[in-house]
Design a protein around this motif. Structure first.
Motif, PDB file in Angstrom:
ATOM      1  N   LEU A 109       0.779  -1.134   0.169  1.00 37.61           N
ATOM      2  CA  LEU A 109      -0.151   0.178   0.148  1.00 37.61           C
ATOM      3  C   LEU A 109       1.113   1.295  -0.028  1.00 37.61           C
ATOM      4  O   LEU A 109       0.523   2.057  -0.449  1.00 37.61           O
ATOM      5  CB  LEU A 109      -0.959   0.036   1.428  1.00 37.61           C
ATOM      6  CG  LEU A 109      -2.022  -1.232   1.065  1.00 37.61           C
ATOM      7  CD1 LEU A 109      -2.641  -0.935   2.653  1.00 37.61           C
ATOM      8  CD2 LEU A 109      -3.022  -0.800   0.155  1.00 37.61           C
ATOM      9  N   ALA A 119      -6.651   3.938  -0.041  1.00 34.75           N
ATOM     10  CA  ALA A 119      -5.357   3.256   0.106  1.00 34.75           C
ATOM     11  C   ALA A 119      -4.841   3.845   1.400  1.00 34.75           C
ATOM     12  O   ALA A 119      -4.510   3.101   2.286  1.00 34.75           O
ATOM     13  CB  ALA A 119      -4.386   3.492  -0.999  1.00 34.75           C
ATOM     14  N   LEU A 213      -7.428   0.227  -6.078  1.00 33.65           N
ATOM     15  CA  LEU A 213      -6.753   1.174  -5.357  1.00 33.65           C
ATOM     16  C   LEU A 213      -5.604   1.854  -6.284  1.00 33.65           C
ATOM     17  O   LEU A 213      -5.034   2.808  -6.151  1.00 33.65           O
ATOM     18  CB  LEU A 213      -5.823   0.229  -4.260  1.00 33.65           C
ATOM     19  CG  LEU A 213      -6.604  -0.315  -3.581  1.00 33.65           C
ATOM     20  CD1 LEU A 213      -5.751  -1.013  -2.106  1.00 33.65           C
ATOM     21  CD2 LEU A 213      -7.561   0.656  -2.611  1.00 33.65           C
TER      22      LEU A 213
END
Length: 371
Positions: A109, A119, A213
């Motif tokens: 991430l 995220a 994401l």
């Protein structure tokens, strides 16, 4: 005139006072909440995780947010501190999802570079210890070997700690998705693992929904970075495991008597333990070098990680095998924790790439003939 090239920075293999303080806190917690009888008892169930232990480690000590910047709710530390935590987790083989959630998923991430949005919000939750996440790839996946599902459909087998995860990070051809583990389209099927302290599961997605994401290119690079951090810091877990095996074996052979002498005084056993000590010392140097390279963002980090994994996995297995053998009959029993260390060492030896695959990586990175 071209400026002369700067020599590479010398890696710092020593432990700082802050790192030693962190070690003391983690070791005290694990001694109280994850001693050998407790861990052995926990492995008798399908879900060996202790939520209270994880809460104490992740939130109270703050281990879950070590890699996360302070602006995102983390500790703003580095891979060096995370390596210290993993050394202690290796010493106790505690069943907690630190490696998979607080290192691999978190690093993935972070590599997306988002300071806001879904995220960043998920990173805050992981850093606080409120939730856990896993990267939905097989535990044996090497940093350069990650593959992606075509879409949010299909099955991924051998995902470590999937049974304890709140969120699955699923790489697909479209990009990286965050999928709630409780989504009706997600089925997590426990597998029978060799290492009972780190359960594996198959993850099947059927009509699941998730939050995208990042795009495919960004996601692929982020997944590689997450797996690289996982492989590099796994070496520290293997180091801690090997250190426990050596220390426990030396202690036992001093106390166990045969022919009215401590068995540890026999020359052949002295030689075996001395050889193992040399291997553990070398493993410490390799593991610390990998952690320092990851922490400083060194361009040589992939090489340092490959060297650490190529060496430390074998040392951990050797140390665990010697621990079982030199404990004699008691080392073969289910009641003694030696079998947990051997199983963890064997399972770790193929996690995030085998030693052979990392030797191949060393050859390619160093431009040497492959072994």
């Amino acid at each position: 005139m071209t400026a002369p090239a700067q020599p590479p920075a010398t890696p710092d293999l020593l432990y700082s006072q802050d790192e030693e303080d962190l070690r003391s806190a983690v070791r005290a917690l694990l001694a109280d909440r994850a001693d050998a009888p407790t861990v052995i008892s926990a492995t008798e169930s399908d879900t060996p995780y202790d939520p209270q232990l994880w809460s104490s480690l992740a939130a109270d000590i703050g281990a879950a947010g070590l890699l996360v910047p302070e602006k995102l709710g983390g500790q703003g530390a580095s891979h060096r501190e995370a390596a210290v935590v993993l050394e202690e987790l290796g010493r106790s083989v505690a069943p907690v999802p630190f490696l998979t959630s607080s290192v691999v998923a978190t690093e993935t991430l972070l590599a997306l570079g988002a300071e806001d949005g879904p995220a960043a919000a998920l990173l805050r939750e992981l850093a606080s210890g409120a939730r856990t996440a896993v990267l939905a790839v097989p535990f044996a996946t090497a940093p350069a070997g990650a593959t992606a599902l075509t879409s949010l459909e299909g099955t991924v087998r051998g995902v470590a700690d999937a049974a304890a995860a709140d969120v699955l990070l699923v790489p697909t051809a479209e990009g990286l998705y965050a999928v709630e583990a409780s989504d009706p389209g997600v089925a997590v099927s426990p597998l029978v693992p060799l290492d009972l302290t780190r359960p594996l599961a198959g993850v099947t997605l059927t009509g699941a929904t998730g939050t995208l994401l990042a795009d495919a290119g960004t996601s692929a690079a982020a997944v590689r970075r997450g797996l690289l951090a996982g492989a590099g810091l796994l070496a520290s877990e293997q180091l801690g495991l090997a250190e426990w095996c050596l220390t426990e074996t030396v202690r036992y052979t001093r106390e166990r008597h045969q022919f009215n002498r401590p068995v540890g005084s026999f020359q052949s056993l002295k030689h075996r333990m001395a050889q193992l000590w040399l291997e553990v010392v070398s493993a410490r140097a390799a593991a610390r070098n990998a952690a320092d390279a990851l922490a400083t963002g060194s361009p040589d980090a992939p090489l340092a990680v490959a060297v650490a994994q190529a060496y430390c996995s074998g040392v951990a297995v050797h140390a665990a095998e010697e621990c079982v053998q030199l404990h004699g009959g008691i080392g073969m029993t289910w009641e003694h924790p030696a079998h947990l260390y051997l199983k963890r060492a064997k399972a770790d030896s193929i996690a995030y790439g085998t030693a052979g695959s990392h030797r191949q990586a060393v050859a390619e990175l160093a431009e040497l003939p492959a072994p």
